[in-house]
Scaffold this active site. Structure first.
Site, PDB file in Angstrom:
ATOM      1  N   GLU A  65       0.897  -1.178   0.000  1.00 43.01           N
ATOM      2  CA  GLU A  65       0.000   0.000   0.000  1.00 43.01           C
ATOM      3  C   GLU A  65       0.919   1.208   0.000  1.00 43.01           C
ATOM      4  OE1 GLU A  65      -3.179  -0.107  -0.204  1.00 43.01           O
ATOM      5  OE2 GLU A  65      -3.896  -1.994   0.663  1.00 43.01           O
ATOM      6  N   CYS A  75      -2.537   9.003   3.293  1.00 45.12           N
ATOM      7  CA  CYS A  75      -2.313   8.585   1.899  1.00 45.12           C
ATOM      8  C   CYS A  75      -3.466   9.021   1.016  1.00 45.12           C
ATOM      9  CB  CYS A  75      -2.121   7.076   1.835  1.00 45.12           C
ATOM     10  SG  CYS A  75      -3.506   6.139   2.490  1.00 45.12           S
TER      11      CYS A  75
END
Ligand code: NAD
Length: 461
Positions: free
Chosen positions: A225, A260
């Site tokens: 990720e 993010c």
């Protein structure tokens, strides 16, 4: 570890594990693995639930510690703790969501599929939301029967370490292990350790690349990720209201822009551009920057000096290129009297579409706003970076949003929302392009934590 809102306060110390300690943590995990695998999913789930209850009982202390080590608002830290608990409970109860063992018969052959744990899993965690992200990686791994060795970031290891101590104390010995220290030494030693069968990583694209190189040596399983540079696209039919600007501002400034999936660049149809710039500046003007422990503060400091310098350099560069940099908001009384990594929000207009602040992941409270004229133009710009984590489309016409979403390179596209928490634990999450590999959350995370063993049986004649 110093408090990012008070550089004179030492919050704690963390050790740098030796290579021998890293290897011995992986050995302890490997030794404990078979017993953990022999537990039924329901039995593993019961223990995970028990750990969730015990972590929840310490929620206030964990949140306080996290705000002091990280800089987040206390409310943000509380949400991170409650998300970690919710994630643990979700996966504890997910045993029925996935088939662990089943038979299929064709042409006189019976095939038994057995879903087995991959093996000892390295969980490497970034600093920005260690509790949420750490638990999103380790909870499905544990539920699937894998022992884990967790390595937090040196920038925010303390609250995660305390939560892991509770978790490790609830599960059989050796199932949850913790090693602390730098990425370059401890992280690398862990990723390279011979007993590691899978690396679950959340962090920067650059480190993701390095881990792929390390994983190549043993074809270690990898879930990545990685970074994001999420575009928000406001179409010409979207009225610019306070509600819209408030949602967008939450997407940009929550956690001081250090998530993010924060909105990292805004493209707005030229006909709506002036109103949106004014609306975002007005939202940012209401922000009060200071210590996350002050009740009236709405934006904490950046987590570390390097991150502060990076965001500041991107803003200065934009100004030098002729962009207009609005610096609304104000510092709190605490922030004016203490040394900390405080930064006023920056709303940047009249910026060229190719400026580094637009194309790079700033990971801070600075937002570039760019006008577009046509759908083709905005599609090319939105897809024009190495990243492909999330994106959002803002329009009252949901069918149009679905049409545009198909043309945007992203793992997730939101419509009329785009902020932390908008993608829940049961919704698939992950990036395309250089934002990652694989899908976390929900049953997808359990699938990544397991291997299918196919046993084909032909009855004796
Ligand atoms: P980072 O890559 O610098 O560090 C992440 C972790 O990896 C830390 O524990 C670090 O010590 C370790 N590490 C660093 N180098 C290593 C190496 N060579 N070998 C092994 N381990 C190593 O990332 P960061 O600065 O902590 O986090 C911010 C980044 O994470 C941003 O790019 C952000 O977008 C990304 N992120 C992505 C997601 C997502 O779900 N896609 C979520 C949160 C953060």
């Amino acid at each position: 570890m110093v408090n990012p809102a008070n550089l004179d306060e030492v919050v704690g110390w963390v050790g740098e594990a030796t290579e021998e300690q890293v290897v011995s943590a992986t050995a302890a995990a490997e030794a404990a693995g078979p017993d953990w695998q022999a537990h039924t999913p329901a039995a593993r789930g019961r223990l995970l639930c028990e750990a969730a209850d015990r972590i929840e009982a310490d929620a206030h202390g964990l949140a306080l510690l996290h705000t002091r080590e990280h800089g987040k608002l206390l409310g943000e830290s509380r949400r991170n703790v409650s998300t970690a608990v919710r994630v643990l409970r979700y996966f504890a109860g997910a045993g029925d969501l996935i088939r662990w063992e089943w038979d299929e018969s064709t042409a006189g052959v019976t095939t038994r599929y057995i879903r087995q744990p991959v093996g000892v899993t390295a969980v490497i965690v970034p600093w920005n939301s260690p509790l949420t992200l750490g638990f999103l990686m380790l909870a499905p791994a544990l539920m699937a029967g894998n022992p884990v060795v967790v390595k937090p970031s040196t920038f925010a290891p303390l609250a995660l370490a305390r939560a892991l101590e509770i978790l490790a104390g609830t599960l059989p010995s050796g199932i949850v292990n913790l090693v602390t220290g730098s990425g370059a030494r401890v992280g690398m030693a862990l990723a390279r350790a011979a007993r590691i069968r899978r690396i679950a990583f959340t962090g920067s694209t650059e480190t993701g690349r390095e881990l792929m190189r390390i994983a190549a040596a043993r074809i270690t399983n990898l879930s990545l990720e990685l970074g994001g540079n999420d575009p928000a696209i406001v179409l010409e039919d979207m009225p610019i209201t306070d509600e819209l600007c408030s949602e967008l501002a939450a997407g940009v400034f929550t956690a001081t822009g250090q998530i993010c999936l924060n909105v990292k660049r805004i493209y707005v149809h030229r006909s709506r551009y002036p109103d949106l710039v004014d609306g975002l500046v007005a939202q940012a003007a209401a922000l009060v920057v200071g210590s996350g422990l002050e009740p009236d503060v709405t934006m904490g400091p950046l987590n570390n000096r390097g991150q502060w310098e990076r965001v500041d350099a991107l803003i200065r560069d934009a100004a030098q290129r002729g962009a207009t940099v609005h610096r609304p908001g104000r510092l709190s009384d605490w922030a004016t009297g203490h040394r900390g990594h405080f930064m006023l929000p920056a709303v940047v207009s009249e910026i060229e579409a190719e400026a580094p602040l637009v194309l790079e992941e700033q990971f801070g409270p600075a937002i570039p706003i760019i006008p577009f004229d046509t759908w083709d133009q905005v599609r090319v710009w939105a897809n024009g970076t190495e990243y492909g984590l999330c994106s959002s489309i803002w329009t009252p016409d949901v069918d149009r949003a679905f049409r545009l979403a198909r043309e945007i390179e992203a793992g997730t596209t939101f419509v009329n929302v785009h902020r932390p928490g908008a993608s829940d634990v049961d919704q698939a999450f992950g990036g395309v392009k250089q934002s990652g590999m694989g899908r976390g959350h929900g049953i997808w995370a359990l699938e990544e934590a397991t291997e299918l063993h196919t046993v084909i049986h032909r009855p004796a004649t």
